[in-house]
Motif scaffolding. Structure first.
Motif, mmCIF file in Angstrom:
data_model
loop_
_atom_site.group_PDB
_atom_site.id
_atom_site.type_symbol
_atom_site.label_atom_id
_atom_site.label_comp_id
_atom_site.label_asym_id
_atom_site.label_seq_id
_atom_site.Cartn_x
_atom_site.Cartn_y
_atom_site.Cartn_z
ATOM 1 N N MET A 1 -7.713 52.410 24.019
ATOM 2 C CA MET A 1 -6.579 52.535 24.920
ATOM 3 C C MET A 1 -6.827 53.684 25.844
ATOM 4 N N LYS A 2 -6.650 53.431 27.093
ATOM 5 C CA LYS A 2 -7.147 54.538 28.087
ATOM 6 C C LYS A 2 -6.202 55.466 28.231
ATOM 7 N N ASN A 3 -6.641 56.664 28.477
ATOM 8 C CA ASN A 3 -5.851 58.019 28.649
ATOM 9 C C ASN A 3 -4.892 57.937 30.076
ATOM 10 N N PRO A 4 -3.540 57.881 30.122
ATOM 11 C CA PRO A 4 -2.778 57.848 31.070
ATOM 12 C C PRO A 4 -3.219 58.974 32.132
ATOM 13 N N PHE A 5 -3.439 60.034 32.047
ATOM 14 C CA PHE A 5 -3.699 61.097 32.701
ATOM 15 C C PHE A 5 -5.115 61.017 33.271
ATOM 16 N N ASN A 6 -4.986 60.414 34.526
ATOM 17 C CA ASN A 6 -6.375 60.386 35.349
ATOM 18 C C ASN A 6 -6.414 61.288 36.650
ATOM 19 N N GLN A 7 -7.045 62.396 36.097
ATOM 20 C CA GLN A 7 -7.159 63.428 37.017
ATOM 21 C C GLN A 7 -7.848 63.146 38.625
ATOM 22 N N GLU A 8 -8.646 62.430 38.536
ATOM 23 C CA GLU A 8 -9.451 61.984 39.687
ATOM 24 C C GLU A 8 -8.396 61.304 40.654
ATOM 25 N N ASN A 9 -7.697 60.207 40.111
ATOM 26 C CA ASN A 9 -6.814 59.583 40.693
ATOM 27 C C ASN A 9 -5.567 60.512 41.237
ATOM 28 N N LEU A 10 -5.252 61.498 40.401
ATOM 29 C CA LEU A 10 -4.136 62.321 40.875
ATOM 30 C C LEU A 10 -4.560 63.041 41.819
ATOM 31 N N LEU A 11 -5.702 63.864 41.878
ATOM 32 C CA LEU A 11 -6.050 64.705 42.783
ATOM 33 C C LEU A 11 -6.138 63.829 44.076
ATOM 34 N N LYS A 12 -6.716 62.375 44.203
ATOM 35 C CA LYS A 12 -6.467 61.579 45.362
ATOM 36 C C LYS A 12 -5.325 61.678 46.110
ATOM 37 N N GLU A 13 -4.181 61.253 45.256
ATOM 38 C CA GLU A 13 -2.917 61.118 45.508
ATOM 39 C C GLU A 13 -2.289 62.407 45.951
ATOM 40 N N LEU A 14 -2.827 63.500 45.396
ATOM 41 C CA LEU A 14 -2.110 64.758 45.860
ATOM 42 C C LEU A 14 -2.750 65.350 47.180
ATOM 43 N N LYS A 19 4.168 63.893 45.666
ATOM 44 C CA LYS A 19 4.453 64.989 45.102
ATOM 45 C C LYS A 19 4.700 64.609 43.593
ATOM 46 N N HIS A 20 4.593 63.330 43.222
ATOM 47 C CA HIS A 20 4.618 62.872 41.938
ATOM 48 C C HIS A 20 3.227 63.266 41.228
ATOM 49 N N ALA A 21 2.059 63.203 42.194
ATOM 50 C CA ALA A 21 0.945 63.627 41.627
ATOM 51 C C ALA A 21 0.812 65.092 41.191
ATOM 52 N N LEU A 22 1.528 65.743 41.966
ATOM 53 C CA LEU A 22 1.709 67.091 41.640
ATOM 54 C C LEU A 22 2.537 67.578 40.364
ATOM 55 N N GLU A 23 3.560 66.740 40.318
ATOM 56 C CA GLU A 23 4.306 66.658 39.112
ATOM 57 C C GLU A 23 3.414 66.243 37.827
ATOM 58 N N GLU A 24 2.827 65.154 37.907
ATOM 59 C CA GLU A 24 1.877 64.948 36.824
ATOM 60 C C GLU A 24 0.816 65.761 36.309
ATOM 61 N N LEU A 25 0.310 66.468 37.313
ATOM 62 C CA LEU A 25 -0.782 67.711 37.239
ATOM 63 C C LEU A 25 0.208 68.950 36.468
ATOM 64 N N PHE A 26 1.249 69.032 37.094
ATOM 65 C CA PHE A 26 2.163 70.302 36.269
ATOM 66 C C PHE A 26 2.313 70.009 34.748
ATOM 67 N N ASN A 27 2.761 68.867 34.678
ATOM 68 C CA ASN A 27 3.227 68.267 33.101
ATOM 69 C C ASN A 27 2.026 68.433 32.201
ATOM 70 N N TYR A 28 0.844 68.084 32.821
ATOM 71 C CA TYR A 28 -0.452 68.287 31.992
ATOM 72 C C TYR A 28 -1.101 69.690 31.736
ATOM 73 N N TYR A 29 -0.957 70.379 32.889
ATOM 74 C CA TYR A 29 -1.537 71.693 32.851
ATOM 75 C C TYR A 29 -0.487 72.978 32.270
ATOM 76 N N TYR A 30 0.582 72.727 32.669
ATOM 77 C CA TYR A 30 1.545 73.850 32.490
ATOM 78 C C TYR A 30 1.192 74.392 30.964
ATOM 79 N N PRO A 31 1.489 73.513 29.978
ATOM 80 C CA PRO A 31 1.508 74.294 28.664
ATOM 81 C C PRO A 31 -0.008 74.929 28.245
#
Length: 193
Positions: A1-14, A19-31
């Protein structure tokens, strides 16, 4: 199963102002950043404000973020720098200094008033500069650039144990030479190194 968090794609989208990419990064990194900040500050006051500023900086610099491999170090370095600013601000706050003084029972702790932060920082910087070249490089990569032991080991092509050894030696050297500054140096060492 593939990890749904794909940082490389999120940074491209960012970079495309998604803004959804920023939200995903926030959710992953905040804790992770919250726990890092809490261990750094030793208290929870102000952490949320600092982390909001971290992600604001990420958003403002979104088009300059090019490499997914270095993003982890980048975001932790931003966080660390903002935490250092907060700690410096707290140390410059008269009420905080008064609380430190009230908590001090030994007469030698009264040296806090006579030793300025900048003088101590200059002393620490000169001690770092006095380290052997390899230790100095590894120490700066760890404490200034915010790289993990693993990242340093990979960049230097050495083992993580060697990185740990050099950092340990550096800390011992600096700590042993800060004794003359008394309580403030212990506080500085605890908070910043």
């Amino acid at each position: 199963m593939k990890n749904p968090f794909n940082q490389e794609n999120l940074l491209k989208e960012l970079a495309k102002s998604n803004k959804h990419a920023l939200e995903e990064l926030f959710n992953y990194y905040y804790p992770r950043l919250y726990n890092f900040s809490k261990s750094f500050l030793k208290i929870e006051d102000g952490i949320d404000d600092i982390l909001q500023e971290v992600f604001l900086k990420i958003w403002h610099n979104r088009r300059e973020i090019k490499h997914s491999e270095t993003f982890n170090s980048y975001i932790f370095t931003i966080t660390r720098n903002l935490l250092l600013n907060e700690l410096r601000s707290r140390l410059n706050n008269q009420k905080v200094r008064d609380r430190i003084m009230e908590a001090s029972v030994a007469e030698e702790y009264l040296l806090v008033e006579s030793v300025e932060y900048e003088e101590l920082k200059e002393r620490v910087d000169s001690l770092i500069d006095a380290l052997p070249q390899k230790q100095q490089e590894i120490f700066k990569m760890s404490r200034i650039e915010g790289l993990s032991h693993k990242e340093i080991a990979e960049q230097k092509n050495i083992s993580t144990k060697t990185v740990e050894y050099h950092i340990g030696q550096s800390i011992s050297f600096i700590k042993s030479r800060l004794g003359e500054f008394g309580f403030l140096s212990a506080l500085y060492f605890y908070l910043f190194l």
